[in-house]
Design an enzyme around this catalytic site. Structure first.
Site, mmCIF file in Angstrom:
data_model
loop_
_atom_site.group_PDB
_atom_site.id
_atom_site.type_symbol
_atom_site.label_atom_id
_atom_site.label_comp_id
_atom_site.label_asym_id
_atom_site.label_seq_id
_atom_site.Cartn_x
_atom_site.Cartn_y
_atom_site.Cartn_z
ATOM 1 N N TYR A 1 7.546 -11.172 1.502
ATOM 2 C CA TYR A 1 7.536 -10.655 2.872
ATOM 3 C C TYR A 1 8.680 -11.264 3.676
ATOM 4 C CZ TYR A 1 5.925 -9.790 7.650
ATOM 5 O OH TYR A 1 5.842 -9.406 8.955
ATOM 6 N N ALA B 1 11.415 -12.661 2.599
ATOM 7 C CA ALA B 1 12.709 -12.230 2.070
ATOM 8 C C ALA B 1 13.044 -10.807 2.501
ATOM 9 C CB ALA B 1 12.711 -12.328 0.546
ATOM 10 N N LYS C 1 12.024 -9.263 5.199
ATOM 11 C CA LYS C 1 12.335 -9.280 6.632
ATOM 12 C C LYS C 1 13.702 -9.905 6.870
ATOM 13 C CE LYS C 1 8.633 -7.244 8.036
ATOM 14 N NZ LYS C 1 8.707 -5.910 8.608
#
Length: 114
Positions: free
Chosen positions: A23, A25, A27
């Site tokens: 998650y 990474a 974003k």
């Protein structure tokens, strides 16, 4: 042509989040995407920015234990955001009033990184 692209991200991109490497990474990847797209689409008058939201009260915090939930909230100066708070910031960033904000990340985290 003119326009704005507002990518919705999370402060997890900068701070990380235990157990959520994928998650965080994904974003963080939005930061590079926004900066690249801003360069590629500048000739069309299209700007980009990333909105990195902090803790938002959408009910998912209840999945955390009470101790973890309070620990996260204690780091936020203004408490968890309401979805309308984040939507209002996104609307501003998409508006002509924010045209000079480009190729950057705007944090809306209630002061979690103070």
């Amino acid at each position: 042509r003119r326009g704005r692209l507002v990518y919705i991200s999370s402060i997890s991109a900068a701070l990380g989040n235990s157990g959520q490497a994928g998650y965080a990474a994904s974003k963080a990847g939005l930061d590079g995407l926004a900066r690249s797209v801003s360069q590629e689409y500048a000739r069309y008058g299209i700007g980009t920015c990333v909105l990195a939201a902090g803790l938002i009260d959408i009910g998912l915090g209840s999945r955390l234990g009470e101790r973890d939930q309070q620990a996260k909230l204690s780091r936020v100066l203004h408490g968890a955001a309401h979805p309308r708070d984040i939507a209002g910031i996104a609307a501003f960033l998409a508006s002509p009033a924010a045209a000079y904000i480009n190729a950057t990340t705007v944090s809306a985290d209630g002061g979690v990184r103070f």
